[in-house]
Design an enzyme around this catalytic site. Structure first.
Site, mmCIF file in Angstrom:
data_model
loop_
_atom_site.group_PDB
_atom_site.id
_atom_site.type_symbol
_atom_site.label_atom_id
_atom_site.label_comp_id
_atom_site.label_asym_id
_atom_site.label_seq_id
_atom_site.Cartn_x
_atom_site.Cartn_y
_atom_site.Cartn_z
ATOM 1 N N ASN A 13 4.786 -19.769 -9.011
ATOM 2 C CA ASN A 13 3.457 -20.353 -9.250
ATOM 3 C C ASN A 13 3.057 -19.924 -10.660
ATOM 4 O O ASN A 13 2.664 -18.790 -10.870
ATOM 5 C CB ASN A 13 2.461 -19.818 -8.205
ATOM 6 C CG ASN A 13 1.029 -20.252 -8.491
ATOM 7 O OD1 ASN A 13 0.794 -21.130 -9.319
ATOM 8 N ND2 ASN A 13 0.072 -19.635 -7.800
ATOM 9 N N LYS A 15 0.620 -20.863 -12.410
ATOM 10 C CA LYS A 15 -0.835 -20.854 -12.682
ATOM 11 C C LYS A 15 -1.093 -21.539 -14.031
ATOM 12 O O LYS A 15 -0.370 -22.476 -14.366
ATOM 13 C CB LYS A 15 -1.375 -19.430 -12.628
ATOM 14 C CG LYS A 15 -0.933 -18.706 -11.360
ATOM 15 C CD LYS A 15 -1.689 -17.463 -11.076
ATOM 16 C CE LYS A 15 -1.170 -16.855 -9.780
ATOM 17 N NZ LYS A 15 -1.911 -15.696 -9.354
ATOM 18 N N HIS A 99 -4.969 -22.362 -2.786
ATOM 19 C CA HIS A 99 -4.744 -21.035 -3.379
ATOM 20 C C HIS A 99 -6.098 -20.329 -3.484
ATOM 21 O O HIS A 99 -7.118 -20.958 -3.767
ATOM 22 C CB HIS A 99 -4.093 -21.187 -4.763
ATOM 23 C CG HIS A 99 -3.599 -19.876 -5.298
ATOM 24 N ND1 HIS A 99 -4.458 -18.947 -5.836
ATOM 25 C CD2 HIS A 99 -2.364 -19.332 -5.334
ATOM 26 C CE1 HIS A 99 -3.739 -17.879 -6.190
ATOM 27 N NE2 HIS A 99 -2.473 -18.088 -5.891
ATOM 28 N N GLU A 101 -7.363 -18.641 -5.719
ATOM 29 C CA GLU A 101 -8.049 -18.823 -7.001
ATOM 30 C C GLU A 101 -8.815 -20.138 -7.023
ATOM 31 O O GLU A 101 -9.866 -20.237 -7.646
ATOM 32 C CB GLU A 101 -7.035 -18.741 -8.159
ATOM 33 C CG GLU A 101 -6.584 -17.301 -8.380
ATOM 34 C CD GLU A 101 -5.182 -17.146 -8.953
ATOM 35 O OE1 GLU A 101 -4.611 -18.137 -9.455
ATOM 36 O OE2 GLU A 101 -4.648 -16.021 -8.887
ATOM 37 N N GLU A 171 -1.136 -14.891 1.390
ATOM 38 C CA GLU A 171 -1.364 -14.214 0.114
ATOM 39 C C GLU A 171 -2.644 -13.383 0.197
ATOM 40 O O GLU A 171 -3.747 -13.909 -0.030
ATOM 41 C CB GLU A 171 -1.528 -15.248 -1.004
ATOM 42 C CG GLU A 171 -0.305 -16.103 -1.231
ATOM 43 C CD GLU A 171 -0.267 -16.648 -2.651
ATOM 44 O OE1 GLU A 171 0.610 -16.231 -3.399
ATOM 45 O OE2 GLU A 171 -1.140 -17.439 -3.003
ATOM 46 N N GLY A 177 -1.886 -10.614 -8.287
ATOM 47 C CA GLY A 177 -2.065 -10.246 -9.694
ATOM 48 C C GLY A 177 -2.512 -8.806 -9.912
ATOM 49 O O GLY A 177 -2.905 -8.432 -11.015
ATOM 50 N N SER A 217 1.844 -10.076 -5.872
ATOM 51 C CA SER A 217 2.595 -9.029 -6.585
ATOM 52 C C SER A 217 3.992 -8.810 -6.014
ATOM 53 O O SER A 217 4.468 -7.679 -5.925
ATOM 54 C CB SER A 217 1.797 -7.717 -6.594
ATOM 55 O OG SER A 217 0.564 -7.907 -7.249
HETATM 56 P P1 PGA Z 1 1.267 -12.730 -8.279
HETATM 57 O O1 PGA Z 1 0.621 -14.133 -7.849
HETATM 58 O O2 PGA Z 1 2.696 -12.746 -7.882
HETATM 59 O O3 PGA Z 1 1.080 -12.689 -9.793
HETATM 60 O O4 PGA Z 1 0.476 -11.665 -7.591
HETATM 61 C C1 PGA Z 1 0.976 -14.744 -6.654
HETATM 62 C C2 PGA Z 1 0.140 -15.980 -6.435
HETATM 63 O O5 PGA Z 1 -1.051 -15.967 -6.778
HETATM 64 O O6 PGA Z 1 0.622 -16.989 -5.894
#
Ligand code: PGA
Length: 261
Positions: A13, A15, A99, A101, A171, A177, A217
């Site tokens: 992903n 982003k 997601h 976000e 998630e 993140g 992460s």
């Molecule tokens: P990350 O993001 O691996 O940077 O924690 C995962 C995601 O948001 O899908």
């Protein structure tokens, strides 16, 4: 439960990172690193602007093209939106919906997430439906209640016969993140719970064929342990998917786990 009934999927992903012109050099670096890639489906979910260059760079490769979001609407006066059939027309296979976000920054609710998943399925693609709890919900013991609600709300918009084409991504918001990966036990507990919810609503056959991913992460060091858990079928990879070598190591971990099985 036996993993042979479902696909292992590693989905990057990106982003809002990288430029369309950076796609080709990225894939040129990644492709030679994936000799053992047959054991799992690899997808790169990228910004809409990157989809065409990605598709071109992935010609003759088994890596699938994915998108990070889609409109709930079919077509019409929705300035700035991108419809599911536009993505399908570009050769997209997977679309991330819901997601955290987008839920947090774009006010997406569970019903919009369900409508997006239905729109994606309708056009022959697979939605990756994201669910996850905040740290506060976890600390108050509300994790499973919250996740159960998110899963059922999203799947209630999906026709019964298409539930098995959905991918669910667990998630935890506190892990995204932050470098604070969930432990394999924490992640497995929720992924197992998600499968149990699907089983109670849609039966054992559907539940055993739905791929459930972990995201938050996930990196090369933690991947193998997470992917060894019985109900974790793959991962959504944010930060580590921006570096070909790191992403490839995570994909390698799937091969290692399946060889040990
Ligand atoms: P990350 O993001 O691996 O940077 O924690 C995962 C995601 O948001 O899908």
């Amino acid at each position: 439960m036996n993993k042979k009934y479902r696909k292992a999927i590693i989905a990057g992903n990106w982003k809002m990172n990288m430029l369309p012109t950076e796609v080709k050099p990225f894939t040129e670096e990644l492709r030679p690193l994936l000799p053992r890639q047959k054991t799992c489906e690899v997808a790169l979910c990228v910004p809409h602007t990157h989809i065409s260059p990605l598709r071109r760079s992935l010609k003759d490769s088994r890596i699938a093209v994915g998108a990070e979001d889609v409109s709930v609407h079919d077509k019409g006066a929705f300035t700035g939106e991108v419809a599911a059939d536009m993505l399908a027309d570009l050769g997209v296979h997977y679309v991330i919906v819901g997601h955290s976000e987008r839920r947090a920054n774009h006010a997406e609710n569970d019903f919009m997430v369900g409508a997006k998943a239905a729109a994606v399925l309708e056009k022959g693609m697979n939605p990756i439906i994201c669910v996850g709890e905040t740290l506060e919900q976890r600390e108050r013991g509300l994790t499973m209640e919250h996740i159960g609600y998110q899963v059922l709300a999203a799947l209630s918009a999906v026709p019964d016969e298409k539930v098995r084409q959905c991918v669910i991504a667990y998630e935890p918001i506190w892990a995204i993140g932050t470098g604070k990966t969930a432990t394999p036990e924490e992640a497995e507990e929720v992924c197992e719970g998600i499968r149990a919810i699907i089983r109670s609503r849609h039966g054992a056959r559907v539940a055993r064929s739905v791929s459930i991913l972990y995201g938050g992460s996930m990196n090369a060091k933690k991947a193998k342990e997470l992917l060894s858990m019985p109900d974790i079928d793959g991962g959504i990879i944010g930060g580590a998917s921006l570096k070909p070598a790191d992403f490839a190591k995570i994909i390698d971990a799937v091969a290692e786990v399946s060889e040990e099985d």
